[in-house]
Design a protein around this motif. Structure first.
Motif, PDB file in Angstrom:
ATOM      1  N   ALA A 191      11.685   3.233  46.255  1.00  6.80           N
ATOM      2  CA  ALA A 191      12.713   4.073  46.804  1.00  6.80           C
ATOM      3  C   ALA A 191      12.816   4.772  47.530  1.00  6.80           C
ATOM      4  CB  ALA A 191      13.572   4.110  45.035  1.00  6.80           C
ATOM      5  N   GLU A 192      11.404   5.427  47.639  1.00  2.62           N
ATOM      6  CA  GLU A 192      11.328   6.579  48.567  1.00  2.62           C
ATOM      7  C   GLU A 192      11.722   6.718  49.939  1.00  2.62           C
ATOM      8  OE1 GLU A 192      10.789  10.426  48.066  1.00  2.62           O
ATOM      9  OE2 GLU A 192       8.935  10.197  47.508  1.00  2.62           O
ATOM     10  N   SER A 193      11.130   5.964  50.128  1.00  2.00           N
ATOM     11  CA  SER A 193      11.031   5.610  51.916  1.00  2.00           C
ATOM     12  C   SER A 193      13.147   4.431  51.891  1.00  2.00           C
ATOM     13  CB  SER A 193      10.955   5.150  52.190  1.00  2.00           C
ATOM     14  OG  SER A 193       9.847   3.961  51.982  1.00  2.00           O
ATOM     15  N   TYR A 194      13.721   4.344  50.350  1.00  2.25           N
ATOM     16  CA  TYR A 194      14.644   2.987  51.098  1.00  2.25           C
ATOM     17  C   TYR A 194      15.100   3.864  50.442  1.00  2.25           C
ATOM     18  CZ  TYR A 194      11.989  -1.179  51.976  1.00  2.25           C
ATOM     19  OH  TYR A 194      11.265  -2.043  52.747  1.00  2.25           O
ATOM     20  N   SER A 195      15.285   4.988  49.360  1.00  2.01           N
ATOM     21  CA  SER A 195      16.418   5.329  48.319  1.00  2.01           C
ATOM     22  C   SER A 195      16.448   6.872  48.331  1.00  2.01           C
ATOM     23  CB  SER A 195      17.509   4.906  47.903  1.00  2.01           C
ATOM     24  OG  SER A 195      18.687   5.056  46.968  1.00  2.01           O
ATOM     25  N   PRO A 196      15.925   8.040  49.270  1.00  2.00           N
ATOM     26  CA  PRO A 196      15.161   8.728  48.622  1.00  2.00           C
ATOM     27  C   PRO A 196      16.048  10.024  47.854  1.00  2.00           C
ATOM     28  CG  PRO A 196      15.722   8.414  51.736  1.00  2.00           C
ATOM     29  CD  PRO A 196      16.160   7.716  50.653  1.00  2.00           C
ATOM     30  N   MET A 197      17.701   9.708  48.594  1.00  2.00           N
ATOM     31  CA  MET A 197      18.777  10.885  48.013  1.00  2.00           C
ATOM     32  C   MET A 197      18.921  10.401  46.152  1.00  2.00           C
ATOM     33  SD  MET A 197      19.575  13.379  49.406  1.00  2.00           S
ATOM     34  CE  MET A 197      21.302  13.860  49.515  1.00  2.00           C
ATOM     35  N   ASP A 198      18.534   8.618  46.199  1.00  2.00           N
ATOM     36  CA  ASP A 198      19.067   8.736  44.491  1.00  2.00           C
ATOM     37  C   ASP A 198      17.960   9.126  43.637  1.00  2.00           C
ATOM     38  OD1 ASP A 198      21.797   7.201  45.094  1.00  2.00           O
ATOM     39  OD2 ASP A 198      20.583   6.063  46.013  1.00  2.00           O
ATOM     40  N   LEU A 199      17.092   8.745  44.319  1.00  2.00           N
ATOM     41  CA  LEU A 199      15.301   8.593  43.908  1.00  2.00           C
ATOM     42  C   LEU A 199      15.192  10.331  42.594  1.00  2.00           C
ATOM     43  CD1 LEU A 199      12.785   7.672  42.561  1.00  2.00           C
ATOM     44  CD2 LEU A 199      11.369   7.981  44.576  1.00  2.00           C
ATOM     45  N   ARG A 200      15.545  11.113  44.352  1.00  2.00           N
ATOM     46  CA  ARG A 200      15.463  12.454  43.757  1.00  2.00           C
ATOM     47  C   ARG A 200      16.146  12.828  43.022  1.00  2.00           C
ATOM     48  NH1 ARG A 200      16.365  16.025  49.491  1.00  2.00           N
ATOM     49  NH2 ARG A 200      18.270  16.322  47.796  1.00  2.00           N
ATOM     50  N   LEU A 201      17.474  12.667  42.930  1.00  2.00           N
ATOM     51  CA  LEU A 201      17.913  12.976  42.343  1.00  2.00           C
ATOM     52  C   LEU A 201      17.726  12.928  40.482  1.00  2.00           C
ATOM     53  CD1 LEU A 201      21.314  14.405  42.468  1.00  2.00           C
ATOM     54  CD2 LEU A 201      22.188  12.253  43.084  1.00  2.00           C
ATOM     55  N   VAL A 238      16.931  -0.631  46.827  1.00  2.00           N
ATOM     56  CA  VAL A 238      15.281  -0.730  48.080  1.00  2.00           C
ATOM     57  C   VAL A 238      15.820  -3.173  48.002  1.00  2.00           C
ATOM     58  CG1 VAL A 238      13.767  -1.281  47.305  1.00  2.00           C
ATOM     59  CG2 VAL A 238      13.932   0.865  46.851  1.00  2.00           C
ATOM     60  N   ARG A 239      16.585  -3.304  46.807  1.00  2.00           N
ATOM     61  CA  ARG A 239      16.148  -4.434  46.908  1.00  2.00           C
ATOM     62  C   ARG A 239      17.360  -5.526  47.611  1.00  2.00           C
ATOM     63  NH1 ARG A 239      14.904  -4.130  40.738  1.00  2.00           N
ATOM     64  NH2 ARG A 239      16.433  -3.798  40.055  1.00  2.00           N
ATOM     65  N   SER A 240      18.374  -4.857  47.313  1.00  2.00           N
ATOM     66  CA  SER A 240      19.846  -5.576  48.892  1.00  2.00           C
ATOM     67  C   SER A 240      18.790  -4.823  50.008  1.00  2.00           C
ATOM     68  CB  SER A 240      20.778  -4.554  48.651  1.00  2.00           C
ATOM     69  OG  SER A 240      21.015  -3.542  48.710  1.00  2.00           O
ATOM     70  N   GLU A 241      18.403  -3.613  50.139  1.00  2.00           N
ATOM     71  CA  GLU A 241      17.990  -3.674  51.121  1.00  2.00           C
ATOM     72  C   GLU A 241      16.699  -4.553  51.891  1.00  2.00           C
ATOM     73  OE1 GLU A 241      18.601  -2.182  54.801  1.00  2.00           O
ATOM     74  OE2 GLU A 241      20.045  -1.125  52.865  1.00  2.00           O
ATOM     75  N   LYS A 242      16.183  -4.663  51.243  1.00  2.00           N
ATOM     76  CA  LYS A 242      14.534  -5.792  51.313  1.00  2.00           C
ATOM     77  C   LYS A 242      15.024  -7.272  51.654  1.00  2.00           C
ATOM     78  CE  LYS A 242      10.759  -3.601  49.688  1.00  2.00           C
ATOM     79  NZ  LYS A 242      10.135  -3.761  47.817  1.00  2.00           N
ATOM     80  N   ALA A 243      16.160  -7.345  50.839  1.00  2.00           N
ATOM     81  CA  ALA A 243      16.717  -9.177  51.118  1.00  2.00           C
ATOM     82  C   ALA A 243      17.589  -8.856  52.073  1.00  2.00           C
ATOM     83  CB  ALA A 243      17.456  -8.943  50.315  1.00  2.00           C
ATOM     84  N   ARG A 244      18.276  -7.882  53.038  1.00  2.00           N
ATOM     85  CA  ARG A 244      18.971  -7.798  54.263  1.00  2.00           C
ATOM     86  C   ARG A 244      17.871  -7.992  54.688  1.00  2.00           C
ATOM     87  NH1 ARG A 244      23.303  -4.718  52.049  1.00  2.00           N
ATOM     88  NH2 ARG A 244      22.131  -2.535  52.494  1.00  2.00           N
ATOM     89  N   ARG A 290       9.835   5.511  36.672  1.00  2.00           N
ATOM     90  CA  ARG A 290       8.866   4.981  37.643  1.00  2.00           C
ATOM     91  C   ARG A 290       8.618   3.411  38.177  1.00  2.00           C
ATOM     92  NH1 ARG A 290       6.791   7.220  33.024  1.00  2.00           N
ATOM     93  NH2 ARG A 290       6.691   4.369  31.968  1.00  2.00           N
ATOM     94  N   LEU A 291      10.000   2.941  38.117  1.00  2.00           N
ATOM     95  CA  LEU A 291       9.762   1.451  38.455  1.00  2.00           C
ATOM     96  C   LEU A 291      10.479   2.138  39.673  1.00  2.00           C
ATOM     97  CD1 LEU A 291      10.473  -1.556  38.397  1.00  2.00           C
ATOM     98  CD2 LEU A 291      12.621  -1.489  37.598  1.00  2.00           C
ATOM     99  N   ALA A 292      11.446   2.501  39.810  1.00  2.00           N
ATOM    100  CA  ALA A 292      12.005   3.221  40.839  1.00  2.00           C
ATOM    101  C   ALA A 292      10.478   3.417  42.709  1.00  2.00           C
ATOM    102  CB  ALA A 292      13.395   4.186  41.377  1.00  2.00           C
ATOM    103  N   GLU A 293      10.016   4.022  41.777  1.00  2.00           N
ATOM    104  CA  GLU A 293       8.901   4.682  42.704  1.00  2.00           C
ATOM    105  C   GLU A 293       8.257   3.576  42.577  1.00  2.00           C
ATOM    106  OE1 GLU A 293       8.581   9.391  40.853  1.00  2.00           O
ATOM    107  OE2 GLU A 293       7.258   7.518  39.960  1.00  2.00           O
ATOM    108  N   SER A 294       8.363   2.764  42.593  1.00  2.00           N
ATOM    109  CA  SER A 294       7.169   1.661  41.742  1.00  2.00           C
ATOM    110  C   SER A 294       7.710   0.900  43.002  1.00  2.00           C
ATOM    111  CB  SER A 294       6.648   1.034  41.232  1.00  2.00           C
ATOM    112  OG  SER A 294       7.586  -0.159  40.393  1.00  2.00           O
ATOM    113  N   LEU A 295       8.889   0.441  43.638  1.00  2.00           N
ATOM    114  CA  LEU A 295       9.150  -0.383  44.730  1.00  2.00           C
ATOM    115  C   LEU A 295       9.501   0.623  45.666  1.00  2.00           C
ATOM    116  CD1 LEU A 295      12.765  -1.849  42.476  1.00  2.00           C
ATOM    117  CD2 LEU A 295      10.612  -2.603  42.945  1.00  2.00           C
TER     118      LEU A 295
END
Lengths: 120, 147
Positions: A38-48, A86-92, A31-36
């Motif tokens: 992650a669907e758009s930043y890291s979809p593979m990991d979230l789906r897994l 997601v967090r590292s991508e946003k920082a970049r 749920r935390l990953a979804e709220s961040l």
């Protein structure tokens, strides 16, 4: 009856109780990953993570608790990785934005400054 | 005849090797990958300096995987180790990027103050007009964090 047997077996060190805590942790992590987003930043990991959580819950229903625990642990770590990416991508992205501003002459900046991502 | 005499020796050899296999540190493919992933990350200065806790977490899981007597647990824990190493790398990249973003913001604020473009925002940029307008000192060289 099944519960009584499970308790008895657990007491004898032969079986483990249902991994309720691990499944709950995995569910929170997803749920935390979804709220961040992650669907758009890291979809593979979230789906897994979602698939593993799903399989963990099914294993709990089948009373295959060892398998459920393993799957829940995997789901947790995959969801955490999705969030971390997601967090590292946003920082970049923030760095890239600031760089673009530096390269833009000061006179042209006014119109663009409103696009600046929030810095926290 | 020679065959008969060699037989006990061969049997003994087989017994000894099977026993040795049982005692030796297990080396499944998954465990090997986990060890390699942790080893690489623990030699990466960016990770050791910026995400020591996440790396420590991966190490503890690796130790648990090494200790586990259950094949399925070992494989699962080895997978978790690999993913935790990835988390440590992502955390390190995030911290490096955040640090860079803070520096860039400071430099921009300073440049704005000195150029008088949009007026100083902080007290550090009061020497307005002291220097000609120029990009912040050429230190903007650090690349986005990539191992």
């Amino acid at each position: 009856m099944a519960l009584a047997w499970a308790t008895l077996l657990a007491a004898g060190g032969c079986a483990h109780p249902p991994p309720t805590a691990q499944v709950a942790t995995a569910s929170r992590a997803v749920r935390l990953a979804e709220s961040l987003r992650a669907e758009s930043y890291s979809p593979m990991d979230l789906r897994l993570a979602r698939e593993e959580l799903d399989r963990a819950e099914r294993a709990v229903r089948d009373e295959d608790y060892d398998r459920a625990r393993r799957l829940a642990e995997q789901a947790s770590v995959d969801a955490e990785l999705a969030a971390a990416k997601v967090r590292s991508e946003k920082a970049r992205a923030r760095v890239a934005h600031l760089r673009r501003r530096i390269q833009t002459p000061p006179d042209d900046r006014g119109a663009r400054s409103s696009n600046e991502p929030t810095s926290r | 005849m020679t065959r008969v005499r060699e037989c006990p020796g061969i049997a003994g050899l087989i017994i000894v090797s099977v026993a040795a296999l049982g005692c030796a540190p297990r080396s499944t493919a998954a465990l090997e990958r986990a060890r390699a992933a942790y080893r690489d990350a623990s030699r990466d200065q960016q990770v050791t300096e910026n995400a020591p806790l996440a790396l420590q977490d991966a190490k503890q899981t690796l130790e648990k995987a090494e200790r586990s007597l259950d094949e399925k647990d070992t494989t699962s824990l080895a997978y978790v180790v690999e993913r935790k190493v990835e988390i440590a790398k992502a955390n390190a990249e995030e911290r490096v990027a955040e640090r860079l973003a803070r520096r860039l913001s400071r430099e921009q604020a300073r440049a704005r103050g000195e150029c008088g473009g949009r007026g100083p925002r902080s007290g550090t940029a009061r020497r307005s007009g002291a220097r000609p307008c120029q990009p912040p000192d050429g230190q903007v060289d650090a690349r986005p964090a990539r191992p």
